[in-house]
Motif scaffolding. Sequence first.
Motif, PDB file in Angstrom:
ATOM      1  N   UNK A 289       0.830  -1.204   0.000  1.00 10.81           N
ATOM      2  CA  UNK A 289       0.000   0.000   0.000  1.00 10.81           C
ATOM      3  C   UNK A 289       0.865   1.254   0.000  1.00 10.81           C
ATOM      4  N   UNK A 290       1.893   1.275   0.852  1.00  8.35           N
ATOM      5  CA  UNK A 290       2.747   2.449   0.969  1.00  8.35           C
ATOM      6  C   UNK A 290       3.517   2.739  -0.310  1.00  8.35           C
ATOM      7  N   UNK A 291       3.933   1.698  -1.024  1.00 16.94           N
ATOM      8  CA  UNK A 291       4.712   1.887  -2.245  1.00 16.94           C
ATOM      9  C   UNK A 291       3.895   2.484  -3.387  1.00 16.94           C
ATOM     10  N   UNK A 292       2.580   2.481  -3.257  1.00 22.69           N
ATOM     11  CA  UNK A 292       1.715   3.026  -4.301  1.00 22.69           C
ATOM     12  C   UNK A 292       1.326   4.489  -4.027  1.00 22.69           C
ATOM     13  N   UNK A 293       1.731   5.004  -2.885  1.00 22.89           N
ATOM     14  CA  UNK A 293       1.406   6.391  -2.532  1.00 22.89           C
ATOM     15  C   UNK A 293       2.499   7.318  -3.071  1.00 22.89           C
ATOM     16  N   UNK A 294       2.136   8.335  -3.882  1.00 23.01           N
ATOM     17  CA  UNK A 294       3.151   9.266  -4.417  1.00 23.01           C
ATOM     18  C   UNK A 294       3.943   9.934  -3.300  1.00 23.01           C
ATOM     19  N   UNK A 295       5.223  10.165  -3.537  1.00 25.13           N
ATOM     20  CA  UNK A 295       6.076  10.768  -2.507  1.00 25.13           C
ATOM     21  C   UNK A 295       5.614  12.175  -2.137  1.00 25.13           C
ATOM     22  N   UNK A 296       4.972  12.882  -3.101  1.00 28.82           N
ATOM     23  CA  UNK A 296       4.471  14.224  -2.805  1.00 28.82           C
ATOM     24  C   UNK A 296       3.412  14.192  -1.702  1.00 28.82           C
ATOM     25  N   UNK A 297       2.555  13.174  -1.722  1.00 29.08           N
ATOM     26  CA  UNK A 297       1.526  13.060  -0.691  1.00 29.08           C
ATOM     27  C   UNK A 297       2.145  12.648   0.642  1.00 29.08           C
ATOM     28  N   UNK A 298       3.161  11.798   0.571  1.00 25.84           N
ATOM     29  CA  UNK A 298       3.850  11.402   1.802  1.00 25.84           C
ATOM     30  C   UNK A 298       4.521  12.615   2.454  1.00 25.84           C
ATOM     31  N   UNK A 299       5.128  13.477   1.624  1.00 26.03           N
ATOM     32  CA  UNK A 299       5.763  14.688   2.160  1.00 26.03           C
ATOM     33  C   UNK A 299       4.725  15.652   2.735  1.00 26.03           C
ATOM     34  N   UNK A 300       3.577  15.756   2.054  1.00 26.41           N
ATOM     35  CA  UNK A 300       2.514  16.637   2.538  1.00 26.41           C
ATOM     36  C   UNK A 300       1.977  16.142   3.870  1.00 26.41           C
ATOM     37  N   UNK A 301       1.837  14.827   4.008  1.00 23.05           N
ATOM     38  CA  UNK A 301       1.360  14.276   5.272  1.00 23.05           C
ATOM     39  C   UNK A 301       2.379  14.541   6.375  1.00 23.05           C
ATOM     40  N   UNK A 302       3.656  14.358   6.071  1.00 20.61           N
ATOM     41  CA  UNK A 302       4.706  14.618   7.055  1.00 20.61           C
ATOM     42  C   UNK A 302       4.670  16.067   7.503  1.00 20.61           C
ATOM     43  N   UNK A 303       4.538  16.987   6.557  1.00 21.13           N
ATOM     44  CA  UNK A 303       4.467  18.411   6.902  1.00 21.13           C
ATOM     45  C   UNK A 303       3.253  18.690   7.778  1.00 21.13           C
ATOM     46  N   UNK A 304       2.128  18.040   7.483  1.00 20.35           N
ATOM     47  CA  UNK A 304       0.926  18.224   8.284  1.00 20.35           C
ATOM     48  C   UNK A 304       1.090  17.715   9.701  1.00 20.35           C
ATOM     49  N   UNK A 305       1.811  16.599   9.860  1.00 15.46           N
ATOM     50  CA  UNK A 305       2.072  16.048  11.190  1.00 15.46           C
ATOM     51  C   UNK A 305       2.964  16.993  11.991  1.00 15.46           C
ATOM     52  N   UNK A 306       3.962  17.587  11.330  1.00 16.12           N
ATOM     53  CA  UNK A 306       4.982  18.372  12.035  1.00 16.12           C
ATOM     54  C   UNK A 306       4.620  19.838  12.226  1.00 16.12           C
ATOM     55  N   UNK A 307       3.723  20.379  11.386  1.00 16.76           N
ATOM     56  CA  UNK A 307       3.495  21.822  11.393  1.00 16.76           C
ATOM     57  C   UNK A 307       2.964  22.325  12.734  1.00 16.76           C
ATOM     58  N   UNK A 308       2.190  21.495  13.425  1.00 17.03           N
ATOM     59  CA  UNK A 308       1.660  21.904  14.730  1.00 17.03           C
ATOM     60  C   UNK A 308       2.785  22.175  15.715  1.00 17.03           C
ATOM     61  N   UNK A 309       3.856  21.371  15.636  1.00 18.03           N
ATOM     62  CA  UNK A 309       4.993  21.572  16.529  1.00 18.03           C
ATOM     63  C   UNK A 309       5.666  22.916  16.233  1.00 18.03           C
ATOM     64  N   UNK A 310       5.755  23.265  14.941  1.00 15.03           N
ATOM     65  CA  UNK A 310       6.339  24.541  14.579  1.00 15.03           C
ATOM     66  C   UNK A 310       5.490  25.713  15.051  1.00 15.03           C
TER      67      UNK A 310
END
Length: 385
Positions: free
Chosen positions: A116-137
């Motif tokens: 499942x993870x290998x089929x997710x575009x890296x752009x969406x993975x990066x966007x999700x990561x930014x969404x997880x981290x932005x609250x900390x910033x």
Amino acid sequence: MAGIDQLVSRVMAGLVAVIIGFTSSVALIYQVVIVLGGRPELVASWILMLGLVMGSTSIILSYYYKVPILIAWSTTGAALLISTADGYNLNEAVGAFMLCALLVFLSGMTGWFEKVMNRIPSELACAMLAGVLVTFGIDVFNFMNELPLMIGLMVLVYCIGKRYFARFTMLSVLITGVLLAWNMGHIDTSNLQWQASSFAYIAPSFNFQAFISISIPLYIVTMTSQNLPGIAVLKAHNYKAPISASLNVTGFINLVTAPFGTYSINLAAITAAICMSEDADKNPDKRYWASIAGGVFYIIMALCAATLVAVVASLPQALILALAGIALFGTIASSLQQALHSSQYSEAAIITFLVTASDLTLWSVGSACWGIIAGVLTLFIIRKG
């Protein structure tokens, strides 16, 4: 001299990651133990085992795969347990922890999660990561309402450090924050003393209702809110994530050590991102040494668990969360840049980011999972349209 600078950078990245990981959620683990009817002394035993497990697995996986893999306890899992484990005793909870670990292990063995993870575009993975981290910033500046001078100077030291002494930036920020908090009287060490930690075995009791109420929600939260972002942060930094192998290792070790307090372990995301930044090492191929350093500090933390629980209680929470946010400034920026660099994925990426950054929680599944789902659906609809 350059070699010493690199060593210090790796060690500091590992140290900051462990400090943030430990201090940001140890209060949750304390509360879980109390909810399950345990005594405060049991908290040190749980942290002793969790630290040893996280440290050893981080070292082994990072060294074997030459990838900065940091293992952490499930923070969202602990938060979930506070509300779902009430009414169950320690024995029933441990049995549920073991069954949850078995589900994680089976996910790695079958390989479905990796597919499942290998089929997710890296752009969406990066966007999700930014969404997880932005609250900390954002919280860095929210906490300025509480301690404006201390946090304002920490941000100033960060900016100056990035320009003049980049490798020692986070060390300087950490020292600045602690010294200011001490000088302003926000650290109370009057009750601190050395205490030895010891293991406490809890016999598991398997209960079907506990499996439904604890194991399954804990599994879902651990996979979607912890392992999913953990994989995303690896992909966002262009590392090939050994997804199934990591699930096999964490699931199996979790299963064996659950009776000693390992309620749930997983791939780290927020703290792992610190070990993958340029501050850890300019060479991406050498950043796994920062995760190894983090593993060593986790083991040291474990051996000092009883005393560290008391130390954390003496620090202002604003200091710890501000340190986390400042350490992640660079990762948030690079994640957003990678997420939005392609017009083909920009709409789906921004929706992924916004949903992930929200407080959306449905059926005990956190916003990180819904962010990916929303992004994939957006991409599918736009492409079909």
